[in-house]
Scaffold this motif. Structure first.
Motif, short mmCIF file in Angstrom:
data_model
loop_
_atom_site.label_atom_id
_atom_site.label_comp_id
_atom_site.label_asym_id
_atom_site.label_seq_id
_atom_site.Cartn_x
_atom_site.Cartn_y
_atom_site.Cartn_z
N LEU A 223 0.83 -1.20 0.00
CA LEU A 223 0.00 0.00 0.00
C LEU A 223 0.87 1.25 0.00
O LEU A 223 0.51 2.27 -0.60
CB LEU A 223 -0.92 0.00 1.22
CG LEU A 223 -2.12 -0.93 1.10
CD1 LEU A 223 -2.89 -0.96 2.41
CD2 LEU A 223 -3.04 -0.47 -0.03
N ALA B 294 0.80 4.44 -2.52
CA ALA B 294 0.29 5.64 -1.84
C ALA B 294 -0.07 6.75 -2.83
O ALA B 294 -1.15 7.34 -2.75
CB ALA B 294 1.31 6.13 -0.83
N ILE C 76 -3.10 5.86 -4.77
CA ILE C 76 -4.31 5.89 -3.93
C ILE C 76 -4.71 7.34 -3.64
O ILE C 76 -5.89 7.69 -3.65
CB ILE C 76 -4.07 5.09 -2.63
CG1 ILE C 76 -3.98 3.60 -2.98
CG2 ILE C 76 -5.18 5.32 -1.64
CD1 ILE C 76 -3.50 2.73 -1.85
N ARG D 116 -11.75 0.80 1.60
CA ARG D 116 -10.96 -0.35 1.17
C ARG D 116 -9.54 -0.29 1.72
O ARG D 116 -8.96 -1.30 2.11
CB ARG D 116 -10.96 -0.46 -0.35
CG ARG D 116 -12.17 -1.20 -0.84
CD ARG D 116 -12.46 -0.95 -2.30
NE ARG D 116 -13.72 -1.57 -2.68
CZ ARG D 116 -14.92 -1.11 -2.36
NH1 ARG D 116 -15.03 0.00 -1.62
NH2 ARG D 116 -16.01 -1.74 -2.72
N ILE D 117 -9.00 0.91 1.73
CA ILE D 117 -7.64 1.05 2.28
C ILE D 117 -7.66 0.72 3.77
O ILE D 117 -6.81 -0.01 4.27
CB ILE D 117 -7.12 2.49 2.07
CG1 ILE D 117 -6.93 2.73 0.59
CG2 ILE D 117 -5.80 2.70 2.80
CD1 ILE D 117 -6.80 4.18 0.25
N ARG D 118 -8.69 1.24 4.45
CA ARG D 118 -8.76 1.00 5.88
C ARG D 118 -8.86 -0.50 6.17
O ARG D 118 -8.22 -1.02 7.06
CB ARG D 118 -9.97 1.73 6.47
CG ARG D 118 -9.93 1.75 7.98
CD ARG D 118 -10.78 2.83 8.56
NE ARG D 118 -12.13 2.78 8.02
CZ ARG D 118 -12.99 3.78 8.10
NH1 ARG D 118 -12.64 4.90 8.66
NH2 ARG D 118 -14.19 3.68 7.61
N VAL E 61 -5.43 -2.11 5.76
CA VAL E 61 -4.37 -1.79 6.73
C VAL E 61 -4.77 -2.13 8.17
O VAL E 61 -3.91 -2.31 9.01
CB VAL E 61 -3.96 -0.29 6.70
CG1 VAL E 61 -3.45 0.07 5.33
CG2 VAL E 61 -5.12 0.61 7.11
N LEU F 2 -8.40 0.07 -6.37
CA LEU F 2 -7.21 0.64 -5.74
C LEU F 2 -6.04 0.76 -6.73
O LEU F 2 -5.20 1.64 -6.59
CB LEU F 2 -6.77 -0.23 -4.55
CG LEU F 2 -7.68 -0.20 -3.34
CD1 LEU F 2 -7.13 -1.11 -2.24
CD2 LEU F 2 -7.83 1.22 -2.80
#
Lengths: 517, 124
Positions: free
Chosen positions: A292, A296, A299, A351-353, A356, A378
């Motif tokens: 990720l 970055a 995103i 989705r990122i949350r 991670v 993403l």
């Protein structure tokens, strides 16, 4: 004795008796005439009776007739003459009746003797048969005793062998009452043999089954075997995990009689496995964060695009609303677009949350098509950045799989970023990726298969056997963890991850997962 | 805020939502607007010649924004270009300004800043 001989001997004996009593020997032995006559008559009578006794009725009658004639001829005056008178007739009748009586007695005696002999013979035969039967039974009994002794010896030896094994072995009857308990069981569970035998095993060990006991028992009866993991409680109260194997024993009539249960303590192994799973999950999490991090910029683009659109639309609305006659339709349309763009940005953030936030594994029924779209959302900016064209071919009937959505997203993310990397140095027309999802029908059921194909630099001289090894990398800045972690994730899901070289350019990475039953 | 003037603003951005919202913003202040999904689409368009200002995204499939900017500079079109990007790195800013961009704005942007940049570009 032949009849002719018997008749001959009867006649001869009468002649001999007459000759004896009337000859010189008779005269010498009994010189006086009346006494010699009396003894001669008696002797001849006795001869007739003896002939009947020894020769039977016929020879007796012949001897009686001859003896009566001899008596009449030698001893009844006028001597040396046969007078056919009543005396002769009476003498013949008395001699004949005596002979007949003696003959009848003789025949009867002989008949009885024969019957007796026959009975004796029969008795002997029966005794012999019975003796033979008894001998056979005795031999069988001996053989059975020998076999039983051997079996008991073998059983003792087996029991001793079972005591030697480190495995826990016990036998329980069909009511789960323990009938045998080996030394391994004593050591593992802490109960001595005499304490365990006679107890219900599942109660003694507080067994926790992986499935309802009825189902396990049914499988045992049907297949005569069962294998699985059980949780047992030892005498000291500690809980252990055992790999348990059950075998059903049947008697000669195929009736189930007992269950042999062999258990291996795998508590430590399970603990180590759990620790490994946790470590792998942590590693996967870290790798996900790294991926990720690489994404970055892309995103940020994915979030900033809708935010920029929101700002532009909102400013437009303010301008329109400041006018004397605001174009309300345009304002309304812009506000709707703002809502859409806000949702779009929120989806990316969500989705990122998800990617991670969590390192634990959460297996649930999972829609792979959804997983694919989540990841594409993403990475599409990243792919665009590299000038990559993305194509998708997703089967509409893709079955659900049991899995961890985040980990499966990570695998796909890894494969897509690898594919993008592989296309970095190739001509623009080869910068294309295909994500394909298909259903495979196999002998063991349906599988959901996902492939990521690129037209990049391909596998080349890469050692495909080591491709999925940890720390094996062909990238200058690569750690060599991505594919290793991806494969361990897929294998943990009961699936397969593999790579193939494309016929023209590039490589295809595939993973397949068994469909949820 | 700049006064609305009726000059043609061309927007090149591969994001449909952004093309639509920029059209709304620019038309709300009186600009005529044409939007294009790619650099190639803009280059082959008849509107290229009468474009007063080009609002250009950087990261796009095919020819990217920087390549289009450099191409326009070499072809001496004289069209002022405002860069509007979600990848507002210092390096990108420097490259774009060197290639002749009149302004470099990062997404999300302030609407007034964009309108000011366009006005400034049109006045050149």
């Amino acid at each position: 004795v032949p009849p002719a001989l018997r008749y001959g001997l009867a006649a001869a004996s009468v002649v001999a008796a007459a000759a004896l009593t009337t000859g010189p020997l008779g005269h010498w032995l009994i010189p006086e005439e009346p006494e010699r006559f009396v003894h001669g008559i008696t002797f001849l009578y006795a001869t007739a009776v003896m002939s009947a006794w020894l020769g039977g009725r016929g020879p007796g009658l012949v001897a009686a007739l001859l003896a009566a004639l001899a008596v009449d001829y030698f001893f009844t005056p006028p001597v040396y003459w046969i007078t056919l008178d009543f005396d002769l007739f009476l003498r013949v009748a008395v001699f004949a009746l005596s002979a007949l009586l003696v003959g009848w007695l003789t025949a009867r005696r002989r008949g009885m003797e024969a019957a007796l002999r026959h009975s004796r013979d029969e008795l002997e035969l029966r005794v012999q048969e019975r003796t033979a039967d008894l001998t056979r039974s005795n031999q069988q009994l001996h053989a059975e005793i020998a076999a039983r002794t051997r079996a008991e010896k073998t059983l003792r030896e087996h029991a001793q062998l079972l005591d030697l094994t480190h495995d826990t072995v016990f036998v329980r009857d069909m009511n789960n009452v323990i009938t045998y308990w080996n030394r391994g069981a004593e050591e593992l569970y802490g109960w001595k043999r005499h304490e365990a035998v006679g107890k219900v095993s599942h109660e003694l060990l507080q067994t926790v089954f992986p499935a309802p006991l009825d189902e396990i028992a049914l499988q045992l009866i049907q297949t005569e075997r069962w294998e699985g993991e059980l949780v047992h409680t030892r005498r000291d109260g500690t809980k252990i995990v055992v790999a348990s194997r059950w075998s059903l024993q049947r008697d000669d009539r195929r009736q189930p009689t007992a269950t042999l249960e062999t258990n291996n303590d795998i508590t430590e192994r399970k603990r180590a496995e759990d620790a490994l799973v946790r470590a792998q999950a942590e590693l996967a999490h870290v790798t996900r964060l790294t991926a990720l991090g690489e994404l970055a910029a892309s995103i940020a683009h994915e979030v900033n695009q809708p935010l920029a659109a929101i700002v532009a639309d909102a400013s437009a609305c303010l301008h329109w609303l400041a006018a004397d006659r605001p174009p309300l339709d345009s304002v309304r349309a812009s506000l709707a677009a703002i809502t859409d763009d806000g949702r779009r940005a929120a989806e990316v953030i969500a989705r990122i949350r998800a990617l991670v936030s969590r390192s634990s594994i959460d297996q649930q029924p999972c829609d792979l098509t959804g997983v694919i779209w989540d990841v594409l959302l993403l990475v599409r900016a990243e792919l665009r950045q590299h000038g990559l064209f993305l194509h998708t071919s997703l089967a509409t009937d893709l079955p659900l799989v049991m899995g961890d959505r985040i980990q499966l997203q990570q695998v796909l993310l890894n494969l897509l970023l690898n594919a993008a990397d592989a296309c970095r140095e190739v001509p623009a027309e080869r910068r294309r990726l295909l994500v394909r999802a298909t259903v495979e029908r196999r002998d063991d059921g349906a599988w959901a298969a996902v492939a990521v194909a690129d037209a990049g630099i391909g596998l080349g001289d890469v050692d495909t056997a080591r491709l999925f090894d940890a720390f094996y990398t062909t990238k200058s800045g690569g750690l060599g963890m991505g594919l290793s972690i991806s494969r361990s994730i897929i294998e943990r899901h009961g699936g397969r991850l593999w790579a193939t070289a494309n016929p023209d350019h590039g490589a295809t990475f595939h993973f397949a997962l068994p469909a949820l039953q | 805020m700049s006064e609305p003037i009726s000059r043609l603003i061309s927007v090149v951005d591969d994001d449909a939502s952004l093309r639509r919202s920029l059209r709304n913003l620019l038309t709300s202040v009186g600009f005529r607007v044409e939007t294009f999904a790619s650099a190639e689409e803009f280059l082959t368009s008849a509107h290229r010649q009468n474009t007063g200002c080009l609002v250009l995204d950087l990261r796009m499939a095919g020819m990217n924004g920087l390549e289009l900017l450099r191409y326009l500079a070499t072809s001496a079109s004289g069209t002022p270009v405002v860069i509007l990007t979600a990848h507002g790195t210092d390096e990108a800013r420097q490259q774009c300004l060197q290639a002749g961009a009149v302004a470099f704005l990062s997404k999300p942007f302030q609407a007034d800043a964009l309108l000011d940049a366009i006005s400034t570009a049109l006045e050149r």
